[in-house]
Design an enzyme around this catalytic site. Structure first.
Site, PDB file in Angstrom:
ATOM      1  N   HIS A  63       1.299   1.127   3.170  1.00  0.00           N
ATOM      2  CA  HIS A  63       2.283   0.974   1.812  1.00  0.00           C
ATOM      3  C   HIS A  63       2.997   2.205   1.600  1.00  0.00           C
ATOM      4  O   HIS A  63       2.324   3.148   1.533  1.00  0.00           O
ATOM      5  CB  HIS A  63       1.572   0.408   0.818  1.00  0.00           C
ATOM      6  CG  HIS A  63       2.271   0.089  -0.531  1.00  0.00           C
ATOM      7  ND1 HIS A  63       2.140   0.851  -1.541  1.00  0.00           N
ATOM      8  CD2 HIS A  63       3.279  -1.014  -0.625  1.00  0.00           C
ATOM      9  CE1 HIS A  63       3.111   0.257  -2.573  1.00  0.00           C
ATOM     10  NE2 HIS A  63       3.465  -0.804  -2.043  1.00  0.00           N
TER      11      HIS A  63
ATOM     12  N   HIS B 230       4.466 -10.251  -3.346  1.00  0.00           N
ATOM     13  CA  HIS B 230       4.399  -9.193  -4.776  1.00  0.00           C
ATOM     14  C   HIS B 230       3.321  -9.482  -5.620  1.00  0.00           C
ATOM     15  O   HIS B 230       3.364  -9.166  -7.045  1.00  0.00           O
ATOM     16  CB  HIS B 230       5.792  -8.847  -5.525  1.00  0.00           C
ATOM     17  CG  HIS B 230       6.115  -7.479  -5.801  1.00  0.00           C
ATOM     18  ND1 HIS B 230       6.154  -7.120  -7.195  1.00  0.00           N
ATOM     19  CD2 HIS B 230       6.443  -6.255  -5.178  1.00  0.00           C
ATOM     20  CE1 HIS B 230       6.409  -5.791  -7.372  1.00  0.00           C
ATOM     21  NE2 HIS B 230       6.821  -5.477  -5.743  1.00  0.00           N
TER      22      HIS B 230
HETATM   23 MG   LIG Z   1       4.290  -5.254  -1.624  1.00  0.00          MG
END
Ligand SMILES: [Mg+2]
Length: 382
Positions: free
Chosen positions: A286, A186
Site C-alpha cells: 500500500h 475501502h
Molecule cells: Mg485501500
C-alpha cells in the site's frame, strides 16, 4: 557512527518526513505518518528518538527495531508502528549510504529490475472512471485501481450494487481485457454487502477486491471468498507479522498490502513478505503516500520474489496541493514507463530529497479524512 540529531517536517498534502542526522554527516530520510494523525505520530517519533535512538549507532537496525517495538511494553497499532516505520526507513537510508549500496543490495539483491505500478482513478466517490481509465492507459499504465462505491448502508438496495457493477463495466469496456482493474471496497462495505458486491463484480474480472471488509472483520473473509473467484486483497490497516498471521493461516487472502510507512518499515514488511511467500500469497505494498514511502516500498519489492504490483500516489485524489515528485531533487527516479518503474539503484533508499522544498512547505499538519454520514445521520465508514 552515532545518531546526533533529527527533524520532522509535516508537509502537504498530508505527509510527515523524518530526517535523521549522524556525526559523520550522513543523513537518512523516513516517512512516519498515519494520514490524518500526523501530529500524533510526530509525538511518537520524538519519544522513540529521545528515549532510544539519539547517541546510538544507526547501523544496528534490527536491535533498534526490537528495542522500539518491545522496549515500550505496549506495542502495535497504527501510531506506534508508523513511528517505528519512519525511523526504520531512515536507518536503512543511512546504512545504504554508509556502504554506498542501495537498500535492496543489503536485503539480498534484486530479484527483479522493475516493478509494475497501478494508477488510481475516480476518487473517493467514484465518478468519471471510464474517461479517466482511457486517459491513464493511453499514458502507459496497464493496471488501474478504483473505489467500488461511496458509502453503503449496512444492507443496501439492489440499485447500489448495480451502480457499482455498471461503473466497473464501463471501465472494463473502455480499456479492454488486457488492463488489470483493482477494486477497493475501502472497508466501507459490510459483510452482507461485500458478499453481494464481490459476487456481482466478478462479471467484469477485477484484478482483486481490496479490503472487502474492515480488518477487524477478517474472520468474515472465508464467507466472502465463497461468493467469488476474484482474488482477495487486504492489509493496509494491519501493522505487523502478528497481525498478518491469522489471515495467512485462514488461507483465503491472495494479495497482502502492508504499508511500509505503517507496518514497522522496511525491516518488518520484508519479513511479512517472506511469510506471505510461504503461504503462496502475493505482495502489493500500500502506498498512497510520499516519495520516501514509495522508495522504501520499491526497495522491498526489489528483493521479494512474490511482489506483484506497487501502488503509487501520482495524481491520486488526495494530492491536491503537492504530489509525489515535488520533493525530489531528481524526479526521474520515479519515471513510469510501459506501466513499470525501475528499482532505484542509488545508495540507501535511492532518492535525493530536496530539503529546501521540504523546509519551505513544512508546517502543514491539518489534513483529516472526511467524516461521512448516512441519510439517518449515523456515521458511515469512509
Ligand atoms: Mg485501500
Amino acid at each position: 557512527m552515532k545518531i546526533v540529531d533529527y527533524d520532522l517536517y509535516a508537509v502537504p498534502p498530508r505527509w510527515l518526513f523524518l530526517r535523521i542526522e549522524t556525526d559523520t554527516g550522513l543523513v537518512g530520510w523516513g516517512e512516519p505518518v498515519v494520514e490524518g494523525r500526523a501530529r500524533t505520530v510526530r509525538t511518537a517519533v520524538e519519544e522513540l528518538m529521545d528515549t532510544y535512538l539519539l547517541g546510538k549507532d544507526p547501523l544496528r537496525i534490527e536491535d533498534h527495531w526490537q528495542t522500539m517495538y518491545r522496549g515500550g511494553f505496549y506495542r502495535g497499532g497504527p501510531v506506534l508502528m508508523s513511528a517505528i516505520a519512519g525511523v526504520d526507513q531512515a536507518l536503512w537510508d543511512i546504512k545504504g549510504k554508509h556502504y554506498d549500496a542501495p537498500v535492496h543490495e543489503l536485503l539480498g539483491g534484486k530479484a527483479r529490475d522493475r516493478i509494475r505500478v497501478y494508477q488510481w482513478i475516480g476518487g473517493d466517490r467514484p465518478g468519471g472512471v471510464a474517461d479517466a481509465a482511457r486517459e491513464k492507459v493511453e499514458a502507459g499504465f496497464t493496471a488501474l485501481k478504483m473505489n467500488a462505491t461511496s458509502e453503503l448502508r449496512r444492507v443496501d438496495s439492489p440499485d447500489a450494487v448495480s451502480r457499482a457493477v455498471e461503473r466497473l463495466g464501463a471501465v472494463r469496456e473502455a480499456v479492454g481485457p488486457e488492463v488489470d482493474i483493482g477494486v477497493d471496497f475501502h472497508g466501507r462495505v459490510t459483510k452482507p454487502m461485500a458478499k453481494r458486491l464481490a459476487e456481482a463484480l466478478s462479471e467484469h474480472d477485477p484484478f482483486f477486491v481490496e479490503e472487502p471488509v474492515l480488518p477487524e472483520h477478517n474472520d468474515a473473509l472465508p464467507q466472502i471468498a465463497e461468493h467469488t473467484s476474484t482474488p482477495i486483497a487486504t492489509g493496509e490497516r494491519m501493522f505487523s507479522r502478528w497481525d498478518f498471521k491469522e489471515v495467512f493461516e485462514q488461507g483465503v487472502v491472495d494479495v497482502i498490502q502492508p504499508d511500509v510507512s505503517h507496518a514497522g518499515g522496511i525491516t518488518e514488511v520484508n519479513k511479512i513478505a517472506s511469510m506471505a511467500e510461504a503461504y503462496d500469497v502475493a505482495l502489493a505494498p500500500h502506498c498512497p503516500l510520499g516519495p520516501i514511502a514509495l522508495a522504501s516500498c520499491l526497495q522491498v519489492d526489489a528483493s521479494a520474489p512474490n511482489a506483484l504490483i506497487q501502488e503509487q500516489s501520482l495524481d491520486i485524489h488526495y494530492n491536491e496541493t503537492s504530489d509525489v515528485l515535488d520533493y525530489l531533487a531528481d524526479p526521474s527516479v520515479f519515471e513510469y514507463r510501459e506501466g513499470f518503474v525501475d528499482i532505484p539503484d542509488g545508495p540507501g533508499l535511492g532518492v535525493d530529497i530536496d530539503v529546501d522544498v521540504v523546509e519551505a512547505r513544512a508546517g502543514h499538519d491539518d489534513w483529516h479524512n472526511p467524516v461521512w454520514r448516512h441519510p439517518d445521520g449515523s456515521v458511515a465508514e469512509w
